[in-house]
Design a protein around this motif. Sequence first.
Motif, PDB file in Angstrom:
ATOM      1  N   PRO B  26     -43.284 -55.579  21.135  1.00  0.00           N
ATOM      2  CA  PRO B  26     -44.072 -54.711  20.231  1.00  0.00           C
ATOM      3  C   PRO B  26     -44.069 -53.250  20.655  1.00  0.00           C
ATOM      4  O   PRO B  26     -43.996 -52.361  19.823  1.00  0.00           O
ATOM      5  CB  PRO B  26     -45.477 -55.303  20.309  1.00  0.00           C
ATOM      6  CG  PRO B  26     -45.264 -56.707  20.712  1.00  0.00           C
ATOM      7  CD  PRO B  26     -44.019 -56.761  21.543  1.00  0.00           C
ATOM      8  N   ASN B  30     -42.681 -50.326  18.254  1.00  0.00           N
ATOM      9  CA  ASN B  30     -43.565 -49.238  17.847  1.00  0.00           C
ATOM     10  C   ASN B  30     -42.922 -47.885  18.133  1.00  0.00           C
ATOM     11  O   ASN B  30     -42.957 -46.981  17.305  1.00  0.00           O
ATOM     12  CB  ASN B  30     -44.895 -49.388  18.604  1.00  0.00           C
ATOM     13  CG  ASN B  30     -45.794 -48.198  18.406  1.00  0.00           C
ATOM     14  OD1 ASN B  30     -46.047 -47.448  19.332  1.00  0.00           O
ATOM     15  ND2 ASN B  30     -46.257 -48.000  17.186  1.00  0.00           N
ATOM     16  N   ASP B 181     -50.491 -55.617  16.464  1.00  0.00           N
ATOM     17  CA  ASP B 181     -49.040 -55.808  16.412  1.00  0.00           C
ATOM     18  C   ASP B 181     -48.559 -56.088  15.002  1.00  0.00           C
ATOM     19  O   ASP B 181     -47.535 -55.558  14.562  1.00  0.00           O
ATOM     20  CB  ASP B 181     -48.635 -56.966  17.329  1.00  0.00           C
ATOM     21  CG  ASP B 181     -48.772 -56.568  18.791  1.00  0.00           C
ATOM     22  OD1 ASP B 181     -49.005 -55.372  19.042  1.00  0.00           O
ATOM     23  OD2 ASP B 181     -48.649 -57.445  19.655  1.00  0.00           O
ATOM     24  N   GLN B 184     -48.598 -52.963  12.959  1.00  0.00           N
ATOM     25  CA  GLN B 184     -47.546 -52.042  13.407  1.00  0.00           C
ATOM     26  C   GLN B 184     -46.174 -52.492  12.915  1.00  0.00           C
ATOM     27  O   GLN B 184     -45.318 -51.671  12.606  1.00  0.00           O
ATOM     28  CB  GLN B 184     -47.543 -51.930  14.943  1.00  0.00           C
ATOM     29  CG  GLN B 184     -48.715 -51.142  15.498  1.00  0.00           C
ATOM     30  CD  GLN B 184     -48.736 -49.697  15.017  1.00  0.00           C
ATOM     31  OE1 GLN B 184     -47.730 -49.022  14.983  1.00  0.00           O
ATOM     32  NE2 GLN B 184     -49.913 -49.218  14.607  1.00  0.00           N
ATOM     33  N   ARG B 185     -45.997 -53.828  12.824  1.00  0.00           N
ATOM     34  CA  ARG B 185     -44.727 -54.326  12.315  1.00  0.00           C
ATOM     35  C   ARG B 185     -44.566 -53.932  10.850  1.00  0.00           C
ATOM     36  O   ARG B 185     -43.511 -53.479  10.412  1.00  0.00           O
ATOM     37  CB  ARG B 185     -44.658 -55.847  12.487  1.00  0.00           C
ATOM     38  CG  ARG B 185     -43.249 -56.384  12.311  1.00  0.00           C
ATOM     39  CD  ARG B 185     -43.120 -57.779  12.877  1.00  0.00           C
ATOM     40  NE  ARG B 185     -44.112 -58.697  12.327  1.00  0.00           N
ATOM     41  CZ  ARG B 185     -44.974 -59.402  13.058  1.00  0.00           C
ATOM     42  NH1 ARG B 185     -44.972 -59.298  14.379  1.00  0.00           N
ATOM     43  NH2 ARG B 185     -45.837 -60.213  12.479  1.00  0.00           N
TER      44      ARG B 185
END
Lengths: 257, 380
Positions: B26, B30, B181, B184-185
């Motif tokens: 992650p 990012n 996470d 953010q994906r």
Amino acid sequence: MTASTAAPLVAPLLELRGVSVSFDGFWALNDLNLSLAPGELRAVIGPNGAGKTTFLDVITGKVRPTKGDVVFRGRSLLGIAEHRIARLGIGRKFQTPRIYQNLSPRRNLELAVKGSHSPFKLLFGSLDSRQRQRVQELLALVGLETHAARRAGSLSHGQMQWLEIAMLLAQDPYVLLVDEPVAGLSEEETERTGALLRSLAGDHTVLVIEHDMDFIRELDCPVTVLHEGHVLCEGTMETVQSDPRVIEVYLGVEDDV
Amino acid sequence: MAKFRTWLPWLLLVAAALVLPAILPPFRLNLLGRFLSLGIVALGIDLIWGFTGMLSLGQGIFFALGGYAIGMHLQLLSLAPGELPEFFGLYGVKQLPAFWQPFQSFVFTGLCIWVLPALVAGVLGYLVFRNRIKGVYFSILTQAALLVFFNFFNGQQKLINGTNGLKTDTARIFGELVGSDAMQRNLFWLTVVLVMAAWLLCRWLTRGRFGDALIAIRDDEPRLRFTGYNPTAYKTLVFAIAGAMAGVSGALYTVQSGIVSPQYMAVPFSIEMVIWVAVGGRGTLIGAVLGAVLINYAKSLVSEQLPETWLFIQGGLFLLVVTALPDGLVGWWRQGGPRHIQAMVGWPPLAPTYPGLDLDPAAQAERQAFSSDVPPGGAP
């Protein structure tokens, strides 16, 4: 033909009335009076510093005259932005060939071809068939058809001069102001350029600024001599050559005249 | 085959966008998302600098405006009615400032992210271009404007938390933490889509006659003016578009970094943006995106190992590009750069032949005449 015989009766297309330009006290143009009839071909000569380029700058709106007026088709050009003057129908060719070197000759002409020049038109519109045909005609006229897709920066000097003349024609102006069209051209190219400019007169009003006396003689047109920012005399090449004032300021230093 | 070749890069991109979230940790994903979002501001710079010839050192203004727009929205998003963002309490502000109110609306914020920077850029640009300020004076002016904005934002504690900026990662969108996470994906994918969209927009802008006009402004603006064009209109428009792209870039960068602060308007950051474009390749579009991603990834990798050396490396890279690769990495590649290297190590690539020349009877005759001087097989 009609233009030349009727010239005195027809209202002038472009007229400079008592134009003076001062750069910090130096008078680049000094009470300059000049008028061009529709369809006329006119040559302007003068020694270095006579104000030839400033004179074009005044007509095209780059320099605002300190005194006097420039009248085009009955309308004053003072205070009008350069691009608007160009759209009114005054095209200008610069001393050194000024073309867009990173574009091909075809794209150079497509930018110059007459039509709307607004950003939105260029983004969302496309050239119509008439404009595309005009570009093709002009490429043929100046012999650049086979080089249409090349980078214009890789053309020869003569080809660049001709491309710029073609760009000027693409604008379809009333008046063509041509600054030193044959500088750096071969003899044959010079001859062809002269023939082209002569053929344009009539439909267009053409004003040529040149140093090359042989070329001016070849144009066989009225000549205006500028000296220290004003008109010294006007007439045919023969009259001008025999004028003692001209010989004194300008032609006297030339060996071949 | 030709069709396949045009689609291949896109297929690879989509595949990469789908696969990368699965294989990258992650943290790295990012980072990639953040750097890709910087690619959008770089595209804008390529548009105004690479194509139109206007070197702006103030794109940070528009970048930060986009960032602040989304930052304010996220500050307000997860508040109970009547509550104020936490930092207001520090400065004794009891009521939400009026200009914060519309940012409660997602639609308004979504528009503000790009419309506001575009307007600011448009007005600033118009005033500058109308007065025919260009070249180095334009660059200095944009940098001065950047400093004005930087100092103003730094000083406004009571309005936007001044130097501290606005945090975004503790806000919730659809019940999901922005910093999580999963979110953010999603933001990574959104960034990929928007980078592609920005690239397509720039390509559309630069391909046709409009793009030719931009190049004409870069190469010879007075000539274009005497052809009947008004360069001010073109420059203002394209500067506003670059501003809008900077705003979108800033918003995406903010949500993936978790904070927006006046540091986004720091002078070095805006200069770095120009370096990305220069290294990637001016006037190549894809070079701008590559430059932004590669340099920033290199920066983060180098900074993890040898934090002190990055500035030297970046400076050296810029010098190398200015002196040896004026068209950047992509320009060097397109002009056959790899072939030169190949030739240097003694393995020259095959030169292309000229079938037209081989078939030309004049060339044939000349060759015959030439080869009659040289005995067959006698040439070295």
